[in-house]
Design an enzyme around this catalytic site. Sequence first.
Site, PDB file in Angstrom:
ATOM      1  CD  GLU A   1      -1.771  -2.353   1.657  1.00 35.91           C
ATOM      2  OE1 GLU A   1      -0.583  -2.600   1.975  1.00 35.91           O
ATOM      3  OE2 GLU A   1      -2.688  -3.191   1.781  1.00 35.91           O
TER       4      GLU A   1
ATOM      5  CG  PHE B   1      -9.919 -10.062  11.320  1.00 34.16           C
ATOM      6  CD1 PHE B   1      -8.663 -10.407  11.808  1.00 34.16           C
ATOM      7  CD2 PHE B   1     -10.138 -10.117   9.951  1.00 34.16           C
ATOM      8  CE1 PHE B   1      -7.647 -10.809  10.946  1.00 34.16           C
ATOM      9  CE2 PHE B   1      -9.128 -10.523   9.081  1.00 34.16           C
ATOM     10  CZ  PHE B   1      -7.876 -10.864   9.583  1.00 34.16           C
ATOM     11  CD  GLN B   2      -7.516  -7.663   7.829  1.00 37.09           C
ATOM     12  OE1 GLN B   2      -8.385  -7.441   7.000  1.00 37.09           O
ATOM     13  NE2 GLN B   2      -6.316  -8.128   7.500  1.00 37.09           N
TER      14      GLN B   2
ATOM     15  CE  LYS C   1     -17.066  -7.237   3.514  1.00 36.23           C
ATOM     16  NZ  LYS C   1     -16.399  -8.518   3.799  1.00 36.23           N
TER      17      LYS C   1
ATOM     18  CG  MET D   1      21.520  13.432   4.237  1.00 33.51           C
ATOM     19  SD  MET D   1      22.664  14.617   3.496  1.00 33.51           S
ATOM     20  CE  MET D   1      21.682  15.251   2.149  1.00 33.51           C
TER      21      MET D   1
HETATM   22  C1  LIG Z   1      11.756   6.374   6.089  1.00 36.21           C
HETATM   23  C2  LIG Z   1      13.012   7.098   6.444  1.00 36.21           C
HETATM   24  N1  LIG Z   1      13.859   6.573   7.344  1.00 36.21           N
HETATM   25  C3  LIG Z   1      15.004   7.218   7.650  1.00 36.21           C
HETATM   26  C4  LIG Z   1      15.317   8.411   7.077  1.00 36.21           C
HETATM   27  C5  LIG Z   1      16.577   9.165   7.451  1.00 36.21           C
HETATM   28  N2  LIG Z   1      17.490   9.258   6.278  1.00 36.21           N
HETATM   29  C6  LIG Z   1      17.557  10.353   5.521  1.00 36.21           C
HETATM   30  S1  LIG Z   1      18.614  10.188   4.224  1.00 36.21           S
HETATM   31  C7  LIG Z   1      19.021   8.639   4.698  1.00 36.21           C
HETATM   32  C8  LIG Z   1      19.989   7.833   3.903  1.00 36.21           C
HETATM   33  C9  LIG Z   1      19.479   7.450   2.574  1.00 36.21           C
HETATM   34  O1  LIG Z   1      20.380   6.572   1.962  1.00 36.21           O
HETATM   35  P1  LIG Z   1      20.246   6.297   0.432  1.00 36.21           P
HETATM   36  O2  LIG Z   1      18.860   5.976   0.073  1.00 36.21           O
HETATM   37  O3  LIG Z   1      21.273   5.279   0.024  1.00 36.21           O
HETATM   38  O4  LIG Z   1      20.586   7.705  -0.204  1.00 36.21           O
HETATM   39  P2  LIG Z   1      21.970   8.512  -0.175  1.00 36.21           P
HETATM   40  O5  LIG Z   1      21.885   9.503   0.923  1.00 36.21           O
HETATM   41  O6  LIG Z   1      23.061   7.517   0.033  1.00 36.21           O
HETATM   42  O7  LIG Z   1      22.047   9.159  -1.515  1.00 36.21           O
HETATM   43  C10 LIG Z   1      18.326   8.270   5.851  1.00 36.21           C
HETATM   44  C11 LIG Z   1      18.470   6.977   6.537  1.00 36.21           C
HETATM   45  C12 LIG Z   1      14.373   8.934   6.156  1.00 36.21           C
HETATM   46  N3  LIG Z   1      14.563  10.119   5.565  1.00 36.21           N
HETATM   47  N4  LIG Z   1      13.258   8.246   5.839  1.00 36.21           N
END
Ligand SMILES: Cc1ncc(C[n+]2csc(CCOP(=O)(O)OP(=O)(O)O)c2C)c(N)n1
Lengths: 583, 170
Positions: free
Chosen positions: A70, A132-133, A182, A494
Amino acid sequence: MKMTVEETEQMYEEPEASAAPKQLDGADVLIETLKKHQVEVVFGYPGGAVLPIYDALHKNPIRHILARHEQGAIHAAEGYARVSGKVGVVIATSGPGATNVVTGIADAMMDSIPLVVFTGQVATTVIGTDAFQEADIISITQPITKHNYQVKDVADLPRIVNEAFHIASTGRPGPVVVDIPKNMATGIFSPTDETTGEVNLPGYQPTTTPNFLQIQKAANAISTAKQPLILAGAGVLFAKASDQLVELAEKYQIPVTNTLLGLGTIEGNHPLFIGMAGMHGTYTANMAIQTCDLLINVGARFDDRLTGNLAHFAPNAKVIHIDIDPAEIGKNVPTEIPIVADAKEALLALLEQNAPNGNTAAWLESLQINQKEYPLFYEASEEKGLLPQQVVELIHEYTNGDAVVTTDVGQHQMWAAQYYKFNHPHNWVTSGGLGTMGFGFPAAIGAQLAKPEAKVVSIVGDAGFQMTLQELSLLQEMRIPVKIVILNNQALGMVRQWQETFHGERYSHSLIPVQPDFVKLAAAYDLKGYKIESYEDAKVQLKEALESDEPVLIDCRVVQKEKVYPMVVPGTALHEMIGVKPE
Amino acid sequence: MKRIITVTVINQSGVLNRVTGLLMKRQFNIESITVGHTEQPQISKMTFVVNVEDEQKLEQLLKQLQKQVDVLKVNDITEKSIVVRELALVKVVAPPTVRAEINSIVEPFRAATIDTGKNVVTYQVTGNPEKIDAFIDLLKPYGIKDLTRTGVTAFVRETQKVHTPQLSIL
Ligand SMILES: Cc1ncc(C[n+]2csc(CCOP(=O)(O)OP(=O)(O)O)c2C)c(N)n1
Ligand SMILES: [Mg+2]
């Protein structure tokens, strides 16, 4: 279950051929109402509570995209909405189906994306019994929706659906949840005068026409400013006002900067465009904000990633803020000239004033000096390996700046924002406010469905891609020709960058020790995969991959330790950015 | 600063949840809240007493409330000429020896005795919150066994003194 004789007899009775109009149930009415709203595609996933809706969909089809999760469905709907300007429609079942769309709803709320999300619910007779659900999705989504409804009477269904579309798509757009128990979907709909479905929203009347006096004041301020600057956000895109924005900028020779979400409002190569502002914006744009004497914010919300330290934000500027949401004006930045209006109406009114031109030549010249002195930069060398910035520049080159680009969240997102120069509005799809990893790839699927003819490139990180990669099935099934470009730094890039800069290079859980073989993964879904490890390879293979009419996955092995620069360190002001020049 | 805010809403299920949820999300501190139907059954009025830091926060609060789809009208009536009322029920330890004394204290407040026991008396008092504070303070030395306050409800008077400057609600 035992049946009485009578009931058994009834079961075997021949159905009478009757001329009476067939009875519609709530689900039928729902589908009919969606058709009235010219919904051409819905993104969803079935389950017990929405079986009647899926049955109605079977009898009376609307194109339905069966995502594999989803979350994938709702991000696809967001991508679709962003690119098409229409409302994205989602269907999820009750309980886990509904909770799986929560991230997407929050994302759409933050970035003002028009969505109508239908969730199944247990029957009204058992709501509140932990059936349920059952999940109380109304309470769960209350703070992350523009509005939400639970249908409690079948007769209300057309009105509620009409109101949901109206609320989602007007004023400041946003997500609306409609929770359908439902027994409301199976309940017989008996049309009466009250069920015409007329929208009745006395408490909801967005202001779209600007106040004349404020427009006059703004026009005056623009005329007399020596160092005016336009900050254009996504509000310009929702209002489809890019042309008017550019016209105003050109007429008064005002430089333009963008928020992350506003990219595309003005051509990336336009001489008046000085790049994105904010945390990873250009030095020129951020310094322009700090030194301008008039800041004209059109459809942006002064988000903290844009403003840096608020106490030192735009210290010399008089602020004009055009926003359709009055609550955004004055929320973060004191505003001298507030204009509550649709961006297009406000810009047209401003142009109509035809106020005399000021002289901005010296100001523009000073910005050009900054642009020459402090351009975006990276240091490439063969030994170092392929740089992510190089990949984005090549994507730009091979698609001539005409592609629809979606991104996930992280370093790659910032590089895409910095180096892909858009020729057209509505081609940029990214998760700004919520920063949702897992957004980029499914959003590309929705974007491609909205623009079948366009080249859609999804620039994603190796980590974020793995959060929603199950949607590769959709590319396999429908041959949706999305081009997935993974800027693979084998890291939560990042996070790693912040750990390097702010946490003494202690890379706590940000380097990914193992990865799938992405090319083999693509093959498992019957998709062509590429692995690119050098700039030389990129020039050949990336070009070939992007020119293909098929879906492809391109695993670009890029330098792990590259950092996104320049940067406004959190807590500091825009003019204090670091990494503005090569060391 | 303490503000009294009235919010007129469509009486939809969940609307109270939505309004209080909004205040929580935006970190506003509700001191008290009262709700009830207006003369029209499908319309309700809420009266909030909230503590806000400054004018900017106040303006933000009013705008965010106004933005809710089910909200018809938002008014900050703090500076208007208003009638403010709260009701309190106070159960006091009042053995026969001191009961007369307590009654004489209570009298100027025009509090009603609504329940009497062997050693306790329950009073009902209405008025603005300061009056109720004073009432409670005076009874405290005798020992308060139980206390409940309704929170403030308020009404704008028909005749207003001078026009108070409105905030820039746009
Ligand atoms: C759902 C979620 N969990 C954690 C984060 C925190 N976060 C921001 S950037 C990042 C790293 C992303 O890594 P990647 O997808 O490999 O991209 P890159 O920065 O390496 O280009 C994280 C963990 C987020 N933004 N969203
Ligand atoms: Mg990565």
